[in-house]
Write a protein that holds these residues in place. Structure first.
Motif, PDB file in Angstrom:
ATOM      1  N   GLU A 734       0.837  -1.209   0.000  1.00 25.57           N
ATOM      2  CA  GLU A 734       0.000   0.000   0.000  1.00 25.57           C
ATOM      3  C   GLU A 734       0.870   1.256   0.000  1.00 25.57           C
ATOM      4  O   GLU A 734       0.562   2.237  -0.681  1.00 25.57           O
ATOM      5  N   LEU A 738       0.810   4.283  -2.762  1.00 25.51           N
ATOM      6  CA  LEU A 738       0.609   5.692  -2.408  1.00 25.51           C
ATOM      7  C   LEU A 738       1.755   6.553  -2.930  1.00 25.51           C
ATOM      8  O   LEU A 738       1.541   7.653  -3.449  1.00 25.51           O
ATOM      9  N   LYS A 743       1.578  11.018  -3.771  1.00 24.38           N
ATOM     10  CA  LYS A 743       1.226  11.573  -2.462  1.00 24.38           C
ATOM     11  C   LYS A 743       2.488  12.066  -1.746  1.00 24.38           C
ATOM     12  O   LYS A 743       3.596  11.561  -1.951  1.00 24.38           O
ATOM     13  N   GLU A 747       1.029  12.708   3.686  1.00 26.10           N
ATOM     14  CA  GLU A 747      -0.225  12.077   3.263  1.00 26.10           C
ATOM     15  C   GLU A 747      -0.078  10.556   3.243  1.00 26.10           C
ATOM     16  O   GLU A 747      -0.999   9.836   3.637  1.00 26.10           O
ATOM     17  N   CYS A 748       1.068  10.064   2.789  1.00 28.84           N
ATOM     18  CA  CYS A 748       1.299   8.611   2.780  1.00 28.84           C
ATOM     19  C   CYS A 748       1.222   8.044   4.199  1.00 28.84           C
ATOM     20  O   CYS A 748       0.572   7.018   4.424  1.00 28.84           O
ATOM     21  N   ARG A 750      -0.215   9.294   6.829  1.00 25.62           N
ATOM     22  CA  ARG A 750      -1.577   9.386   7.376  1.00 25.62           C
ATOM     23  C   ARG A 750      -2.455   8.253   6.834  1.00 25.62           C
ATOM     24  O   ARG A 750      -3.176   7.596   7.602  1.00 25.62           O
ATOM     25  N   LYS A 751      -2.380   7.991   5.551  1.00 25.25           N
ATOM     26  CA  LYS A 751      -3.205   6.936   4.953  1.00 25.25           C
ATOM     27  C   LYS A 751      -2.747   5.546   5.397  1.00 25.25           C
ATOM     28  O   LYS A 751      -3.560   4.638   5.573  1.00 25.25           O
ATOM     29  N   ASN A 753      -1.442   4.774   8.300  1.00 20.82           N
ATOM     30  CA  ASN A 753      -1.905   4.572   9.671  1.00 20.82           C
ATOM     31  C   ASN A 753      -3.374   4.153   9.717  1.00 20.82           C
ATOM     32  O   ASN A 753      -3.805   3.465  10.653  1.00 20.82           O
ATOM     33  N   LEU A 754      -4.150   4.572   8.712  1.00 18.33           N
ATOM     34  CA  LEU A 754      -5.539   4.120   8.619  1.00 18.33           C
ATOM     35  C   LEU A 754      -5.606   2.720   7.994  1.00 18.33           C
ATOM     36  O   LEU A 754      -6.367   1.866   8.450  1.00 18.33           O
ATOM     37  N   TYR A 755      -4.788   2.498   6.970  1.00 18.74           N
ATOM     38  CA  TYR A 755      -4.839   1.227   6.242  1.00 18.74           C
ATOM     39  C   TYR A 755      -4.441   0.050   7.132  1.00 18.74           C
ATOM     40  O   TYR A 755      -5.065  -1.023   7.081  1.00 18.74           O
TER      41      TYR A 755
END
Length: 887
Positions: A734, A738, A743, A747-748, A750-751, A753-755
């Motif tokens: 992932e 990104l 990105k 931004e990478c 942040r995404k 940490n959600l993924y």
């Protein structure tokens, strides 16, 4: 008189605030205590109370004398406080009438004294002790009233009244004294602030004057040298002239650094953007340090992305200044090896672009502890090793502050003794988006030598007046314009200018600002109002060494039609004349431009973001190669030594060693901090930033070591995957997606940490001996699992492996139940990717697992992957796991 003398101590700034208060407090306190003793005799206080008061008076007097002689203010203040709260106040309360006297007021006096004279922990200790003694005194008065001496009604009223008056008066005087102290301090601060402002103004004036005085001869040197370079001269003369030009510009850069530091400190620095030639700016920066690098025998490389727009909008002079400072720094601290300048661009949308300049060297590097001080002014790090290195110590300070002014950032990566990389990111606007194409070092060098001058017009009928008190400046300005065939007059003062303008009508006037008797602004004022003057409407262009925006605003308000900053070259003069001269008298000519044959060099394109990870991510080798993801190996340790996972030992070797009974002395170890630091340093040349995906921080120390290793670099970010094995691999995939989509690092992260919260990773362990060895389960539980054929199912949540359930029974039955629990009974599975990771399963066993999974759900892509040797050492033989994401 006495009060004025005491209050005058408030203005004694040679003493501290506490010393000034103490010099006042005891005097008033002793006087008040003497009055209290006298009042006690009047109201009939007991003998004990009078003796105690008199004794305390003597003790306080001795303490004050001791304090003044020994200059032990805090010691004296503390001793008085101790005697007061432990002896004087409680005894005065008990033997001085209790509540029916003035003692309650004196408790307030005691607290005020301690609060104003004692400092630090002593203050709070005495406050606490005072509170306790006050409480005890009141308790005795309430519980045992017979122990408290009582006044008559008249004596009680008199004692209470006199105490209120004395304490109130004392506190009033104290407040007035402190006000006097603070007023005196404020006056001193105001005076010092004015002195600092005057000093700052004087310094700025000095720097401004120095700027003019230094730029004036530099103007002549650069101008005359340009005239030499325009001629058809031999190679040696051309080289010498080019060296003069570069040395002059370096001297000018040094002057700018000193002046700019003053402006930045005073908040007067402003960025002045304009349209500029991208390669022209880079060319000037490179050529100004080229000779220094060559003299030290250093190799110089450039790597300029061909898709950079050819013209941008920004403050090119400041960007060039930043680049020159960093390049100069690289040359200074590199004794052998090379310097490399990499220039890239990333489109931000709305015709904006992020320019990234990377300067790499093979110099001495920077110690990690010194990186924090790298941008301090007049500070040179690694000073013991750099005793032979010259310079002001301002270069990086100026570069950092100028970059901040342009909304950019500077990142530093360095390994001590191995070299440094400085990365400068500055946003710019696109003026002409035509790409620059392939740019080689030869073209950069040739461009500087051959493209210094482009004659842009001829105007034989034009008449120009040059006004400057410096003869060399007048001559060089005239000679720089000689190819235009204009008629030129030269005068040395404002009065001569006015005299000329009363007789001749000029089409343009170039006027110096700093002239004796009459400066440029005054000359312009008189010129515009000159009775009978022929040049009242003639465009006047000021030539000055004052580069700040305040000066520019002042010149605009004065009415000048143009502004030229010294040193001045032919291109600047001609561009200004094209703007102000009447179009009918100007004949445009083709600019001289030589585009040399260039050799196309093979370049390694730097990635904006490089994803790295660890060997335990358990991604297929071909996938890692396709995604260009470097990995750092874990260690496999046994009695025979230490081996690198995946390089010096493979999974099969580890499994065979386990099956032969070597599981007890087999361990997986994480890379050290130094390993990570070297790993990051070796890959920073491939990218502007690195995002490293690490094993779960709660499972091992790899994440901690990676973070410590990354602390040596500004552009390495470590992400906790909160997973092991292929769960970690999903995060890596992932991250690569990104990064590829453009990105930013932020931004990478942040995404990601959600993924990573969506990843479902579980493992079925066939043999609990390995979990027992690493402390995941206790020996008793491991023994029971073996006896009853129990196989633990481990599931990862929030970075921690937890026991999900125990599968009881034969191997095949346990595996089928595990698959059912993980696939059939788990809703919301993302069907795009499934990893089946294992340690030593046979192909038939793998086929069975895939068939069982297919009975419940079909995945778009299924990876069957052997776990790394390090993971095999953790999970043991014949273990496998199912890893996927949930929606």
């Amino acid at each position: 008189m006495i009060i004025n003398k005491i209050f005058s101590r408030a203005d004694d700034h040679s003493k501290t605030l506490q010393e000034r208060i103490f010099s006042f407090f005891p005097f008033i306190g002793l006087l008040t205590l003497f009055v209290v003793i006298f009042i006690g005799l009047i109201v009939g206080d007991g003998l004990i109370n009078t003796i105690v008061l008199a004794g305390c008076f003597i003790i306080f007097l001795l303490i004050v004398v001791f304090t003044v002689r020994k200059k032990k203010v805090q010691t004296g203040a503390t001793l008085i406080g101790v005697v007061m709260v432990l002896v004087l106040l409680p005894i005065a309360f008990i033997f001085g009438g209790g509540l029916n006297g003035g003692s309650p007021c004196w408790f307030i006096f005691g607290f005020a004294y301690v609060g104003m004279t004692v400092e630090g922990r002593r203050k709070y200790a005495l406050m606490g002790i005072g509170g306790i003694t006050t409480a005890i005194s009141y308790y005795i008065a309430y519980k045992y009233p017979e122990l408290v001496s009582q006044h008559s009604a008249a004596a009680a009223y008199f004692d209470s009244f006199s105490s209120v008056v004395l304490v109130s008066g004392f506190l009033l005087i104290l407040i007035l004294f402190e006000n006097r102290v603070y007023q005196s301090e404020n006056e001193l601060i105001d005076k010092q602030r004015k002195e600092i402002e005057e000093l700052s103004n004087a310094r700025n004036t000095f720097f401004s004057n120095m700027s003019h005085e230094i730029r004036t001869p530099i103007d002549s040197i650069i101008g005359f040298n340009e005239l030499i370079l325009r001629e058809d001269i031999s190679g040696d003369v051309l080289e010498n002239s080019q060296n003069i030009k570069n040395a002059s510009k370096l001297l000018l850069s040094l002057v700018n650094d000193i002046l700019d530091l003053s402006k930045l400190e005073s908040g007067r620095m402003e960025i002045v953007p304009s349209d500029y030639d991208t390669i022209g700016m880079i060319s000037e920066s490179v050529n100004m340090v080229w000779d220094s690098a060559m003299k030290k025998g250093l190799s110089f490389f450039i790597d300029i992305s061909p898709d950079i727009p050819c013209r941008l909008f920004g403050d090119s002079m400041r960007i060039e200044q930043v680049l020159i400072n960093i390049l100069n720094n690289a040359v200074k601290y590199t004794q052998e090896g090379s310097i490399k300048l990499t220039v890239q661009a990333k489109h931000l949308g709305d015709r904006r672009i992020m320019m990234t300049f990377s300067v790499e060297d093979t110099g001495i590097g920077i110690k990690r502890d010194n990186i924090a001080h790298l941008f301090d002014e007049f500070k040179r790090v690694n000073e013991d090793e750099n005793v032979r290195v010259g310079g002001t110590g301002l270069g990086l300070t100026i570069a950092k502050q100028l970059t901040d002014q342009m909304d950019g950032e500077i990142l530093v990566n360095s390994i001590y003794t191995k070299g440094s990389t400085f990365i400068v990111k500055i946003p710019q606007e696109i003026m002409v988006d035509r790409p620059v194409g392939e740019i080689t070092l030869e073209k950069i060098r040739t461009r500087e030598e051959k493209q210094f001058y482009r004659q842009s017009f001829e105007a034989p009928s034009a008449k120009i007046l040059i006004v400057d008190d410096n003869q060399m400046n007048r001559v060089v300005t005239a000679k720089l314009l000689r190819d235009t065939k204009m008629k030129m007059d030269l005068v040395s003062s404002g009065s001569d200018c006015l005299e000329k303008c009363s007789k001749v009508k000029y089409d343009c006037i170039f006027m110096d600002q700093e002239m004796p008797e009459m400066d440029g602004i005054e000359c312009l004022r008189q010129l515009r109002s000159q009775v009978g003057g022929l040049c009242r409407e003639t465009p006047v262009v000021v030539m000055t060494a004052h580069s700040d925006t305040e000066a520019q605003a002042k010149f605009r308000m004065a009415g000048f039609d143009g502004y030229l900053l010294k040193p001045i070259n032919g291109e600047m003069l001609e561009n200004t004349l094209l703007r102000v001269l009447p179009a009918e008298i100007v004949h445009r000519t083709s600019p001289t431009y030589i585009d040399p044959d260039e050799q196309r060099l093979q370049r390694n394109i730097k990635q904006p973001i490089l994803i790295t990870t660890e060997s335990v991510c358990d991604l297929p080798a071909d996938l890692l190669e396709k995604l260009r993801i470097p990995t750092i190996s874990f260690y496999i340790k046994n009695k025979n030594g230490v081996f690198l996972d995946g390089t010096e030992v493979e999974t099969e070797g580890v499994l065979k060693y386990m099956e032969e009974g070597g599981d007890r002395d087999l361990f997986a170890e994480q890379p050290t901090t130094d390993d990570y630091e070297e790993f990051f340093a070796s890959h920073l040349s491939e990218a502007n930033s690195i995002i490293h995906i690490s094993m779960s921080s709660k499972a091992a120390s790899a994440y901690k070591n990676a973070v410590l290793g990354a602390s040596a670099f500004d552009n390495v970010t470590v992400v906790d995957s909160e997973n092991l094995s292929s769960g970690m691999g999903l995060v890596v995939m992932e991250a690569a997606r990104l990064a590829e989509s453009g990105k930013s690092v932020e931004e990478c992260v942040r995404k990601l940490n959600l993924y990573k919260k969506k990843i479902h990773a579980s493992f079925l362990i066939d043999n609990t001996s390995y979990l027992e060895k690493i402390g995941r389960i206790n020996p008793r539980m491991s023994g029971l699992a073996k006896i009853f054929m129990m196989r633990p199912s481990i599931i990862f949540r929030d970075g921690i492996g937890r026991l999900d359930r125990m599968m009881i029974g034969p191997v095949e039955k346990s595996r089928r139940r595990y698959v059912s629990n993980q696939i059939e009974k788990n809703p919301g599975i993302d069907k795009s990717v499934l990893f089946i990771t294992h340690t030593g399963l046979l192909q038939g066993e793998i086929d069975d697992i895939r068939r069982w999974i297919g009975n419940y759900m079909l995945f778009d892509k299924v990876y069957v992957q052997k776990e790394s040797a390090a993971m095999a050492a953790i999970h043991g033989t014949r273990a496998f796991g199912l890893i996927y994401t949930v929606q």
